[in-house]
Design a protein around this motif. Sequence first.
Motif, PDB file in Angstrom:
ATOM      1  N   ALA A  63      39.277  36.632  -4.095  1.00 18.71           N
ATOM      2  CA  ALA A  63      38.069  36.052  -4.472  1.00 18.71           C
ATOM      3  C   ALA A  63      38.470  35.073  -5.624  1.00 18.71           C
ATOM      4  CB  ALA A  63      37.465  37.302  -5.210  1.00 18.71           C
ATOM      5  N   GLU A  64      39.547  35.353  -6.310  1.00 21.54           N
ATOM      6  CA  GLU A  64      39.773  34.252  -7.284  1.00 21.54           C
ATOM      7  C   GLU A  64      40.023  33.063  -6.557  1.00 21.54           C
ATOM      8  OE1 GLU A  64      42.533  36.272  -9.448  1.00 21.54           O
ATOM      9  OE2 GLU A  64      41.285  36.982 -11.259  1.00 21.54           O
ATOM     10  N   SER A  65      41.016  33.008  -5.454  1.00 24.80           N
ATOM     11  CA  SER A  65      41.389  31.802  -4.685  1.00 24.80           C
ATOM     12  C   SER A  65      40.268  31.216  -4.311  1.00 24.80           C
ATOM     13  CB  SER A  65      42.420  32.440  -3.810  1.00 24.80           C
ATOM     14  OG  SER A  65      42.631  31.125  -2.898  1.00 24.80           O
ATOM     15  N   VAL A  66      39.322  31.994  -3.628  1.00 24.89           N
ATOM     16  CA  VAL A  66      38.279  31.225  -3.184  1.00 24.89           C
ATOM     17  C   VAL A  66      37.465  30.688  -4.424  1.00 24.89           C
ATOM     18  CG1 VAL A  66      35.850  31.628  -2.008  1.00 24.89           C
ATOM     19  CG2 VAL A  66      37.956  32.722  -1.090  1.00 24.89           C
ATOM     20  N   LEU A 171      24.230  17.997 -11.317  1.00 23.11           N
ATOM     21  CA  LEU A 171      25.404  19.110 -11.362  1.00 23.11           C
ATOM     22  C   LEU A 171      24.630  20.325 -10.999  1.00 23.11           C
ATOM     23  CD1 LEU A 171      28.306  20.348 -10.910  1.00 23.11           C
ATOM     24  CD2 LEU A 171      28.254  20.157 -13.598  1.00 23.11           C
ATOM     25  N   ASP A 172      24.787  21.108 -10.013  1.00 17.49           N
ATOM     26  CA  ASP A 172      24.309  22.343  -9.843  1.00 17.49           C
ATOM     27  C   ASP A 172      24.975  23.531 -10.502  1.00 17.49           C
ATOM     28  OD1 ASP A 172      22.961  24.785  -8.907  1.00 17.49           O
ATOM     29  OD2 ASP A 172      23.335  24.505  -6.843  1.00 17.49           O
ATOM     30  N   MET A 173      24.540  23.853 -11.627  1.00 16.23           N
ATOM     31  CA  MET A 173      25.316  24.727 -12.619  1.00 16.23           C
ATOM     32  C   MET A 173      25.150  25.788 -12.307  1.00 16.23           C
ATOM     33  SD  MET A 173      27.210  22.953 -14.761  1.00 16.23           S
ATOM     34  CE  MET A 173      27.399  24.300 -15.783  1.00 16.23           C
ATOM     35  N   ALA A 174      24.085  26.373 -11.574  1.00 13.56           N
ATOM     36  CA  ALA A 174      23.760  27.830 -11.177  1.00 13.56           C
ATOM     37  C   ALA A 174      24.882  28.610 -10.448  1.00 13.56           C
ATOM     38  CB  ALA A 174      22.382  27.988 -10.657  1.00 13.56           C
ATOM     39  N   TRP A 175      25.180  27.920  -9.470  1.00 10.09           N
ATOM     40  CA  TRP A 175      26.309  28.702  -8.499  1.00 10.09           C
ATOM     41  C   TRP A 175      27.272  28.858  -9.226  1.00 10.09           C
ATOM     42  CZ3 TRP A 175      30.807  26.672  -6.749  1.00 10.09           C
ATOM     43  CH2 TRP A 175      31.044  25.367  -7.025  1.00 10.09           C
ATOM     44  N   LEU A 176      27.729  27.767 -10.101  1.00  5.99           N
ATOM     45  CA  LEU A 176      29.053  27.941 -10.898  1.00  5.99           C
ATOM     46  C   LEU A 176      29.098  29.204 -11.664  1.00  5.99           C
ATOM     47  CD1 LEU A 176      30.095  24.408 -11.815  1.00  5.99           C
ATOM     48  CD2 LEU A 176      31.482  25.815 -10.477  1.00  5.99           C
ATOM     49  N   ALA A 177      28.183  29.374 -12.480  1.00  8.13           N
ATOM     50  CA  ALA A 177      27.578  30.443 -13.384  1.00  8.13           C
ATOM     51  C   ALA A 177      27.855  31.759 -12.674  1.00  8.13           C
ATOM     52  CB  ALA A 177      26.469  30.317 -14.304  1.00  8.13           C
ATOM     53  N   ARG A 178      26.967  31.751 -11.264  1.00  5.29           N
ATOM     54  CA  ARG A 178      26.890  33.104 -10.649  1.00  5.29           C
ATOM     55  C   ARG A 178      28.275  33.216 -10.281  1.00  5.29           C
ATOM     56  NH1 ARG A 178      21.878  30.711  -8.919  1.00  5.29           N
ATOM     57  NH2 ARG A 178      22.938  29.750  -7.034  1.00  5.29           N
ATOM     58  N   LEU A 179      29.202  32.209  -9.586  1.00  4.16           N
ATOM     59  CA  LEU A 179      30.482  32.726  -9.200  1.00  4.16           C
ATOM     60  C   LEU A 179      31.393  33.227 -10.054  1.00  4.16           C
ATOM     61  CD1 LEU A 179      32.386  32.452  -6.905  1.00  4.16           C
ATOM     62  CD2 LEU A 179      32.636  29.948  -7.301  1.00  4.16           C
ATOM     63  N   SER A 180      31.281  32.664 -11.187  1.00  8.27           N
ATOM     64  CA  SER A 180      32.033  33.344 -12.565  1.00  8.27           C
ATOM     65  C   SER A 180      31.667  34.395 -12.864  1.00  8.27           C
ATOM     66  CB  SER A 180      32.070  32.072 -13.517  1.00  8.27           C
ATOM     67  OG  SER A 180      32.867  32.610 -14.572  1.00  8.27           O
ATOM     68  N   SER A 181      30.588  34.924 -12.747  1.00  3.64           N
ATOM     69  CA  SER A 181      30.019  36.092 -13.495  1.00  3.64           C
ATOM     70  C   SER A 181      30.532  37.120 -12.064  1.00  3.64           C
ATOM     71  CB  SER A 181      28.586  36.181 -13.392  1.00  3.64           C
ATOM     72  OG  SER A 181      28.123  35.226 -14.443  1.00  3.64           O
ATOM     73  N   ILE A 182      30.242  36.844 -10.730  1.00  6.42           N
ATOM     74  CA  ILE A 182      30.835  37.598  -9.651  1.00  6.42           C
ATOM     75  C   ILE A 182      32.121  37.972  -9.925  1.00  6.42           C
ATOM     76  CG2 ILE A 182      31.150  37.933  -7.215  1.00  6.42           C
ATOM     77  CD1 ILE A 182      28.246  36.533  -7.123  1.00  6.42           C
ATOM     78  N   VAL A 183      32.995  37.107 -10.034  1.00  3.39           N
ATOM     79  CA  VAL A 183      34.425  37.266 -10.136  1.00  3.39           C
ATOM     80  C   VAL A 183      34.687  38.025 -11.378  1.00  3.39           C
ATOM     81  CG1 VAL A 183      36.749  36.189 -10.465  1.00  3.39           C
ATOM     82  CG2 VAL A 183      35.129  35.104  -8.929  1.00  3.39           C
ATOM     83  N   ASP A 184      34.089  37.949 -12.553  1.00  2.09           N
ATOM     84  CA  ASP A 184      34.389  38.817 -13.711  1.00  2.09           C
ATOM     85  C   ASP A 184      34.068  40.101 -13.518  1.00  2.09           C
ATOM     86  OD1 ASP A 184      35.321  36.418 -15.183  1.00  2.09           O
ATOM     87  OD2 ASP A 184      33.636  36.036 -16.033  1.00  2.09           O
ATOM     88  N   LEU A 185      32.878  40.296 -12.897  1.00  2.13           N
ATOM     89  CA  LEU A 185      32.235  41.612 -12.557  1.00  2.13           C
ATOM     90  C   LEU A 185      33.477  42.484 -11.413  1.00  2.13           C
ATOM     91  CD1 LEU A 185      30.226  43.933 -12.676  1.00  2.13           C
ATOM     92  CD2 LEU A 185      29.227  42.773 -10.809  1.00  2.13           C
ATOM     93  N   LEU A 186      33.814  41.738 -10.663  1.00  4.34           N
ATOM     94  CA  LEU A 186      34.822  42.331  -9.699  1.00  4.34           C
ATOM     95  C   LEU A 186      36.101  42.568 -10.224  1.00  4.34           C
ATOM     96  CD1 LEU A 186      35.614  43.158  -6.742  1.00  4.34           C
ATOM     97  CD2 LEU A 186      36.238  40.598  -6.344  1.00  4.34           C
ATOM     98  N   ARG A 187      36.450  41.819 -11.436  1.00  2.70           N
ATOM     99  CA  ARG A 187      37.927  41.886 -12.052  1.00  2.70           C
ATOM    100  C   ARG A 187      37.610  43.360 -12.774  1.00  2.70           C
ATOM    101  NH1 ARG A 187      37.805  37.414 -14.455  1.00  2.70           N
ATOM    102  NH2 ARG A 187      38.978  36.498 -12.944  1.00  2.70           N
ATOM    103  N   GLN A 188      36.354  43.453 -13.573  1.00  6.01           N
ATOM    104  CA  GLN A 188      36.139  44.787 -14.178  1.00  6.01           C
ATOM    105  C   GLN A 188      36.300  45.912 -13.330  1.00  6.01           C
ATOM    106  OE1 GLN A 188      36.363  44.773 -17.506  1.00  6.01           O
ATOM    107  NE2 GLN A 188      36.530  42.539 -17.348  1.00  6.01           N
ATOM    108  N   VAL A 189      35.491  45.854 -12.013  1.00  7.64           N
ATOM    109  CA  VAL A 189      35.312  46.909 -11.176  1.00  7.64           C
ATOM    110  C   VAL A 189      36.783  47.437 -10.876  1.00  7.64           C
ATOM    111  CG1 VAL A 189      34.655  47.537  -8.924  1.00  7.64           C
ATOM    112  CG2 VAL A 189      33.043  46.435 -10.523  1.00  7.64           C
ATOM    113  N   VAL A 190      37.717  46.491 -10.497  1.00 10.90           N
ATOM    114  CA  VAL A 190      38.919  46.585 -10.059  1.00 10.90           C
ATOM    115  C   VAL A 190      39.756  47.521 -11.086  1.00 10.90           C
ATOM    116  CG1 VAL A 190      41.127  45.562  -9.350  1.00 10.90           C
ATOM    117  CG2 VAL A 190      39.140  44.871  -8.422  1.00 10.90           C
TER     118      VAL A 190
END
Length: 317
Positions: A63-66, A171-190
């Motif tokens: 996920a971080e690679s993507v 610049l579409d900032m929304a998808w960058l923020a969402r992507l960063s939040s999803i990866v951070d959430l996944l990291r905490q879950v792991v």
Amino acid sequence: MSKTGPNHSWYHRFVMYWVDHLRQLFSSLGELWRTPLSSLMTIAVLGVSLALPASFYVLLKNAESVSQHWQSKAQISLYLQQGVTGQQLAELGQALSGMEELETVTYISPEQGLNDFREAAGFAEALSLLADNPLPAVFILNLSETGREPQTADALLQQLQAEPLVAEARLDMAWLARLSSIVDLLRQVVVGLAVLLLVGVLLVVSNTLRLNILNSRREIEIMKLVGATDGFIQRPFLYVGLWYGIIGSLLAWWLTLVMVFWLSHKVGVLAALYNSDFQLFGLDLPESLLLLLTGTLLSLLASGFSVRRHIRAIEPG
């Protein structure tokens, strides 16, 4: 002779010490074979408990690679005012090239933009009816690793929007923020799941060895009656815990490898639909060694705590 005698005696004791340890190490492996069903059950539980956090880690790594791949595609489109002179374009391009938040700066002239649009849209006949070229000059700005941070990208966007020559910056900032939040959430879950599952490994090994000690209570009492120390009695049980950790870790590594192999084809098909050559990454050599080391050390830690506690509690009646 008197000078070499003590050295020879010391060397002999040193060799016999390690020979005795090796003998008990492999005899404890035979103990697993003597109770195959319970041993296989324990090893299977350990393997699955270690394979789950390893699999979650593989998921997080991919996920971080993507995420990094998508963030590397982050661009700011800078639409300029009509009537910008060549000198103004050169000065603006030079200023943009000096920004550390930008990796590459690409200029697209109105003529090139119109030609690209004509080829891509398939409206060549309709566009030929236009009296003037309505497209502005455009700078395509690829963000650097520093500029891909949502806060940095937003500040840069506001700075560029304030330039007199710029009509609009997008610049579409929304998808960058969402992507960063999803990866951070996944990291905490792991991390949370890995902690819980590794605690489960400690409990499984500790409880298994406790049962082994209770089943051998009579033998332990006899050994203590003939003068065996607690350390000598504990050693075979510690080696059993060591084998549990080694074999369970190898099983976890194999299960993770199977999972990656099983999903690789499906991930490749999905990536092809998005015109991407992305491939699923598994555990590399350092990560595989870390998995084996973690499982072994956890098993030894649980073994040492459980064995020392329960053997000390047994005294000849």
